[in-house]
Design a protein around this motif. Sequence first.
Motif, short mmCIF file in Angstrom:
data_model
loop_
_atom_site.label_atom_id
_atom_site.label_comp_id
_atom_site.label_asym_id
_atom_site.label_seq_id
_atom_site.Cartn_x
_atom_site.Cartn_y
_atom_site.Cartn_z
N THR A 169 18.55 -30.61 65.30
CA THR A 169 18.33 -31.99 64.86
C THR A 169 19.60 -32.80 65.10
O THR A 169 20.67 -32.27 65.39
CB THR A 169 17.96 -32.01 63.37
OG1 THR A 169 18.98 -31.35 62.62
CG2 THR A 169 16.63 -31.30 63.14
N ARG A 170 19.42 -34.13 64.99
CA ARG A 170 20.52 -35.07 65.26
C ARG A 170 21.17 -34.79 66.61
O ARG A 170 22.39 -34.81 66.75
CB ARG A 170 21.57 -35.02 64.14
CG ARG A 170 21.04 -35.49 62.79
CD ARG A 170 22.16 -35.59 61.75
NE ARG A 170 22.70 -34.29 61.44
CZ ARG A 170 22.22 -33.47 60.51
NH1 ARG A 170 21.17 -33.82 59.80
NH2 ARG A 170 22.77 -32.31 60.29
N SER A 171 20.32 -34.54 67.60
CA SER A 171 20.83 -34.19 68.93
C SER A 171 20.13 -35.05 69.98
O SER A 171 18.90 -35.23 69.92
CB SER A 171 20.57 -32.71 69.25
OG SER A 171 21.26 -31.87 68.35
N THR A 172 20.92 -35.56 70.92
CA THR A 172 20.38 -36.34 72.04
C THR A 172 21.00 -35.84 73.33
O THR A 172 22.07 -35.22 73.35
CB THR A 172 20.68 -37.83 71.87
OG1 THR A 172 22.10 -38.01 71.74
CG2 THR A 172 19.97 -38.40 70.65
N VAL A 173 20.30 -36.15 74.43
CA VAL A 173 20.74 -35.69 75.75
C VAL A 173 21.67 -36.72 76.36
O VAL A 173 21.40 -37.92 76.34
CB VAL A 173 19.52 -35.47 76.66
CG1 VAL A 173 19.96 -35.03 78.05
CG2 VAL A 173 18.58 -34.44 76.05
N ALA A 224 24.97 -35.18 73.66
CA ALA A 224 25.87 -36.29 73.34
C ALA A 224 27.10 -35.83 72.57
O ALA A 224 28.14 -36.50 72.60
CB ALA A 224 25.12 -37.34 72.54
N ASP A 225 27.01 -34.69 71.86
CA ASP A 225 28.17 -34.20 71.11
C ASP A 225 29.13 -33.40 71.96
O ASP A 225 30.11 -32.83 71.45
CB ASP A 225 27.71 -33.37 69.90
CG ASP A 225 26.93 -32.13 70.30
OD1 ASP A 225 26.82 -31.84 71.51
OD2 ASP A 225 26.40 -31.43 69.40
N GLY A 226 28.86 -33.31 73.26
CA GLY A 226 29.75 -32.62 74.18
C GLY A 226 29.37 -31.18 74.46
O GLY A 226 29.92 -30.57 75.39
#
Length: 905
Positions: A698-702, A717-719
């Motif tokens: 969750t709270r994850s995007t590409v 997006a978080d690296g």
Amino acid sequence: MARVSLQLISRPVDAADATESTSARPFPPYTELPRHVPRHAWRYIRTTVFAGYVALIVTLVVDRVRGLDVFWNVVVPLLPALFFVAPGVWRNLCPLAAANQVPRRFAFTRGLTAPKWLRERGHLVAITAFLVAVGARRAVLNTNGPVLAAVLAVTVTAAFAGGLAYKGKSGWCSSMCPLLPVQRLYGQTPFVTSPNSHCEPCIGCTKNCYDFNPAVAYQADLTDAEPDWGASRRLFAGLFPGVVFGYFLVPGPATSGYGTFYLRLAATVAASCGLYFAAQAVTRLSWSKVSALWGATAFATFYWFASPVLAHDLTRLTGGGPFDWLRWPLRIVAMGLAVSWLGRTFDVERRFRALVSAAPALRLDEARLRQLQEEATPSTTPRVSVQPEGREILTQPGMSLLDVLESADLPIEAGCRMGVCGADPVAIRAGHQNLGPVTADETATLRRLCLADGTRLACQATVIGDCTIGLVPDKAGASRPTVSTPLAAVDPDLRRVVIIGGGIAGVTAAEKLRGVHPQCDISVVGQEAHHLYNRMGISRVIYGRSAMSGLYLVQDDWFTTQHIDSWLNTVARSIDLAGHTVRLATGDTLEWDKLILATGSRPVRPEVPGFDLPGSFALREAGDAAGIRAYAQSVDASTAVVAGGGLLGLEAAYALHRLGQRVTVLERAERLLARQIDERASELLLEYLTASGIAVRTRSTVAALRGVGRVEEVELADGTSLPAQLFLAAVGVTPNAEIARNAGLTVHRGVVVDAQMRTSAPDVLACGDVAERAGRTWGLWPTAVRQAEVAAATVLGFEDAFDAVDPPMILKGVGIELASAGSLEATADAEVLTYEDDARHTYARLVIRDGRISGGILLGYKREVAHLQRLVTEHADIEPILPRLRAGDIAALAEQSINTQVPAS
């Protein structure tokens, strides 16, 4: 436990079982057994045997010596051997069974369901009748031909009456026949298997039916979950050797008197029964093994005493001999058969137990099975018989046929589960009155499908009592447009209607138009290469083996029979509002008086670097699913990432998981399905998916897709990065509104419409995913159907309006049931009930206002989902069941819904 066995023996073999088909189906039902004698030949044989039975009755009266000789010295000594070696042969030619099946064969049976006492105690009646007959034989039947003739005549009349009154063989052959206990004990492990030729088709009239599965029926009897059911079978097994010993060894009534004879016979029977139960208690052998030992003993004992009679009869019949020496070979053969039969029976028991213990590996719903065993009784538990597969499924009142069939692993398509898509039609062969009422949505969908009378949608047909169904519905005798409104009421200037879009909205609009107006020209232009299909089932194309088979929602000739022009694989290039024409990419031009836009939507393609790499997909159409499957095989993919944790994303993830991928789902929100379910339901859904092997972040995007020549990893997006040979985007849809925008219609996100689905142009309407009403587009199948109905009514000049009500949410195709309906907001005037059962992996949340359910969530429930939707939609009064709901008894939802339904006629 017996119900498990009989469901397992005939379940379909799937891909995982393909290499061991014999172990997957070790006890095939009669429909899969080799048939060496044609069915029609058995009919002639039965007729001949029945004629012989009648001739014997006559002979017993007019020439009693000859009649008694034939019956007692020829027929009776041979029957046990036939029961022992080839019981199916006897059941196919038995004159009593023939008489019992005459009413069904010639269609004048009343076909009633056998009463509870007959279903539960019929075997005890049969045992009693058998004991009385044995006792009467020494007293009168051995010597009095007319009395024996009367007994045989009364018996065949009773068999006929049982078939006249009750369905199938439930009124005699499988309940009260005095020969039944002997047949079941001796015939449990046949040396020669002869498939049933009576019951065409099987109607599921009998529990653990021998005719349905001869190799395993007796094992199922002895281990049945209902204690009384197996007890009567064990009772007969225990007493039967005593009956044989007592008949041959106890002095007859002529010597000792009737009272002494019957007391000694009863004592012998009681001793045999006592030894039987003592042997099991001391040795701790299974009931099956002890029963087999006693059955083999009875068989060997009978022929020990009967062999001299047979040898003597052979001498008489041939006029040669003497053949008395044959008594010993006959005894040795009987002993050998008994020993061989014991070994075979022990082996069948071993395989049966192994099969039942392997139930979890065969994907049975264990929680569901426990619930059936705890709550169901034969009198309250409906049975669904499926023909011609020959399956009989025990279920609970209130389950939909779709849930019943899915739980039994039978091939049935699942679509919207709300009665509007038409993915799951079935033919109701018997028991129409035992199904819930036909809803308005179901009626409209069935009309579109143009199937024969007696068809129901499995998702809407609630099981209330016994029924028989066919998985393949019959076509209507004459599929044709149905005019439901006088043509004079229709706009007289309406001559040509063009519909752009061949999905559910476009086809529904065409069907509604044709249903009222049989004369106007209707053209449906669709960009896809397929006629209307179940878009909600396309994830199966990813992992399944049958491609589009079963997905189509109209028959091949539907457009022809409805006199509708269908343009497949055709692009509508432009619309001329002033000239009332549509130009197609083929160069053709279609003229219209009214135009309906049902162009649908397309998946949002994420604007991230690398999305154009091979291995990146968006799923919307059947072609997309087929492309995903083909690509995964071509690169031997083993890892996949799905962006989007909504309904489509989760269903796609589960499909990839079933294809063999290690799948990770990315959800940008803090939890799954945050707009449809509460936090606890999200947590439980997450736990289930994780336990199934699907990772969720969750709270994850590409941020980007990376790879050389194809997708190899997904950068977040978080690296962080995830390995992925296949990437699927399920992050929403956007309306296909370009053709409308280019024509000058008002378009925001979709084509703007009013409540009658009219656009900014007076003669153009829009419906389905492309339509925008009050700033909102829905993208939901039931909404598209409703909008299409309104659009068609407006075209025809009728009054109707679209009321923007959100339909229930159902997550399907992921191995667990999840549904929400209505408003879940916990306001001050609402009572909120929550219930969670860790053992059964279920969760419920109900919001109640003024004695009515305004909204609810159900996770892990099958039966109750449809009833929650109904109670919410109809604002039904639930005051009578509130105490039970407060106590956590969610089953009360189904019972309340059933109690307020009127069964279908």
